[in-house]
Motif scaffolding. Structure first.
Motif, mmCIF file in Angstrom:
data_model
loop_
_atom_site.group_PDB
_atom_site.id
_atom_site.type_symbol
_atom_site.label_atom_id
_atom_site.label_comp_id
_atom_site.label_asym_id
_atom_site.label_seq_id
_atom_site.Cartn_x
_atom_site.Cartn_y
_atom_site.Cartn_z
ATOM 1 N N ARG A 1 4.545 -13.750 -9.988
ATOM 2 C CA ARG A 1 3.748 -13.982 -11.064
ATOM 3 C C ARG A 1 3.741 -13.359 -12.245
ATOM 4 O O ARG A 1 3.956 -12.003 -12.262
ATOM 5 N N VAL A 2 4.009 -13.449 -13.029
ATOM 6 C CA VAL A 2 3.646 -12.963 -14.991
ATOM 7 C C VAL A 2 2.391 -13.729 -15.383
ATOM 8 O O VAL A 2 2.404 -14.782 -15.729
ATOM 9 N N GLU A 3 1.055 -12.928 -15.432
ATOM 10 C CA GLU A 3 0.025 -14.183 -16.501
ATOM 11 C C GLU A 3 -0.049 -12.893 -17.254
ATOM 12 O O GLU A 3 -0.907 -11.336 -17.101
ATOM 13 N N VAL B 1 -0.423 -6.598 -6.120
ATOM 14 C CA VAL B 1 -0.405 -6.718 -7.835
ATOM 15 C C VAL B 1 -0.555 -5.088 -8.597
ATOM 16 O O VAL B 1 -0.954 -4.749 -8.888
ATOM 17 N N ALA B 2 -0.070 -5.440 -9.753
ATOM 18 C CA ALA B 2 -0.084 -4.344 -11.306
ATOM 19 C C ALA B 2 -0.324 -4.978 -12.176
ATOM 20 O O ALA B 2 0.141 -5.935 -12.307
ATOM 21 N N LEU C 1 -9.515 -5.269 -20.058
ATOM 22 C CA LEU C 1 -10.156 -3.952 -19.816
ATOM 23 C C LEU C 1 -9.427 -4.477 -17.576
ATOM 24 O O LEU C 1 -9.992 -3.239 -17.910
ATOM 25 N N PHE C 2 -8.539 -5.247 -17.583
ATOM 26 C CA PHE C 2 -8.135 -5.860 -16.314
ATOM 27 C C PHE C 2 -7.614 -4.381 -16.032
ATOM 28 O O PHE C 2 -6.432 -3.835 -16.690
ATOM 29 N N HIS C 3 -7.542 -4.175 -14.432
ATOM 30 C CA HIS C 3 -6.917 -2.794 -14.531
ATOM 31 C C HIS C 3 -6.160 -3.053 -12.420
ATOM 32 O O HIS C 3 -7.557 -3.088 -11.982
ATOM 33 N N TYR D 1 0.480 -7.475 -18.976
ATOM 34 C CA TYR D 1 0.359 -8.310 -18.268
ATOM 35 C C TYR D 1 -0.122 -8.159 -16.821
ATOM 36 O O TYR D 1 0.119 -6.896 -16.006
ATOM 37 N N ARG D 2 0.203 -9.234 -16.045
ATOM 38 C CA ARG D 2 -0.438 -8.846 -14.566
ATOM 39 C C ARG D 2 0.431 -9.555 -13.744
ATOM 40 O O ARG D 2 1.126 -10.784 -14.075
#
Length: 328
Positions: free
Chosen positions: A154-156, A124-125, A161-163, A67-68
């Motif tokens: 926000r949560v999405e 952003v984490a 591969l997102f870091h 999750y982002r």
């Protein structure tokens, strides 16, 4: 920013190992410094809680989901973003809350490692877990348990591969100076009673744009081998009432670099330093910026930009609480 490397590295490795072993029922925290998750076993760790209703993970499904998170926080009273021994951090607080909510080990990595006392408007984490939960429910569950100084915006769901840190292309930091004393604003601005020459400060700020050796502006105690040549994409300095806003954008920044840039610009505004002095600091090492380091209270991680994002020009006043520095 300041780190406890050994703890964070050990922490991440154990997280990755435990995420692939569903039979393990317990989970500690995680830290962030370099790629490769590590996690250390903590004494007295709690057993993994049952999955809440509405979560879709089954016992046989251990594929990690990512999750982002976009969050804001008041950095006052925290040791910074990075989890450290015997200190309260933003990352450590998030980890404890997320593990309680999701009932198992998680990994949380941030895009910007803010220092002690530094705030964030849109950090952003990414959060990686084997327990799936609807983003809205995850946001509400985290916010219900987090202290009021940390708020998830926000949560999405994010691609595998997102870091948060390595995928980021640019980061913008904002520094706020106030010429008006207020009982409520001290922890969010740097109050300066002296008159500051705005045009001279703007001229100094423009010198920082471009590719320079910022060795004069870096605190090398944490990483003596870190390269000091940094490309600053853009700088902006504007005034609104008694407030001065300085924004700097770049791919990365050295420890205390932005605060020392601000301290030098303030001395130019006080007419105690000249533009030629700033040029010289960028050409050869000077110990002067270290003495002039601005306090962390006025510094904010404003935004993290990824592929396809664009940074808009500053629109003042930025956010309602900055109005505390505006004279009536």
């Amino acid at each position: 920013m300041r780190q406890d490397r050994s703890d964070a590295d050990q922490h991440r490795k154990t997280v990755k190992k435990r995420m692939t072993k569903p039979e393990r029922k317990t989970g500690p925290s995680a830290g962030e410094r370099r790629p490769g998750m590590k996690l250390r076993q903590e004494k007295g760790e709690r057993p993994r809680q049952k999955v809440q209703a509405g979560e879709k993970a089954g016992r046989g499904d251990v594929s990690p989901v990512k999750y982002r998170l976009t969050l804001e926080y008041d950095g006052t009273g925290y040791s910074g973003w990075q989890m450290q021994k015997n200190a309260k951090s933003i990352q450590g607080t998030l980890l404890r809350v997320a593990e309680d909510l999701l009932g198992g080990p998680v990994d949380i990595q941030g895009a910007g490692r803010t220092d002690a006392g530094v705030h964030a408007l849109a950090q952003v984490a990414h959060l990686e877990t084997t327990r799936r939960m609807p983003p809205r429910k995850l946001l509400e569950g985290l916010n219900d348990a987090l202290p009021s100084s940390i708020n998830i915006l926000r949560v999405e769901e994010a691609p595998p591969l997102f870091h948060a840190r390595h995928s980021a292309q640019l980061r913008s930091y904002l520094y706020v100076i106030s010429g008006h004393r207020t009982a409520f604003g001290k922890r969010y601005v740097w109050w300066i009673r002296d008159h500051l020459e705005l045009k001279k400060m703007q001229a100094a700020s423009r010198l920082f744009a471009g590719f320079h050796d910022f060795s004069s502006f870096a605190d090398k105690r944490m990483d003596k081998q870190a390269p000091t040549r940094v490309k600053v994409e853009a700088t902006e300095l504007h005034a609104s009432g008694d407030l001065i806003f300085f924004r700097v954008t770049g791919s990365h920044f050295l420890w205390k670099m932005v605060r020392r840039m601000v301290g030098v610009m303030v001395e130019v505004g006080r007419e105690k330093l000249d533009i030629s002095d700033v040029r010289q600091m960028l050409k050869s090492y000077s110990p002067e910026p270290a003495r002039l380091t601005a306090p962390p209270s006025g510094l904010y991680l404003e935004r993290v930009l990824y592929e396809g994002d664009s940074l808009q020009s500053l629109t003042l006043p930025l956010v309602p609480w900055f109005a505390i520095g505006l004279q009536k």
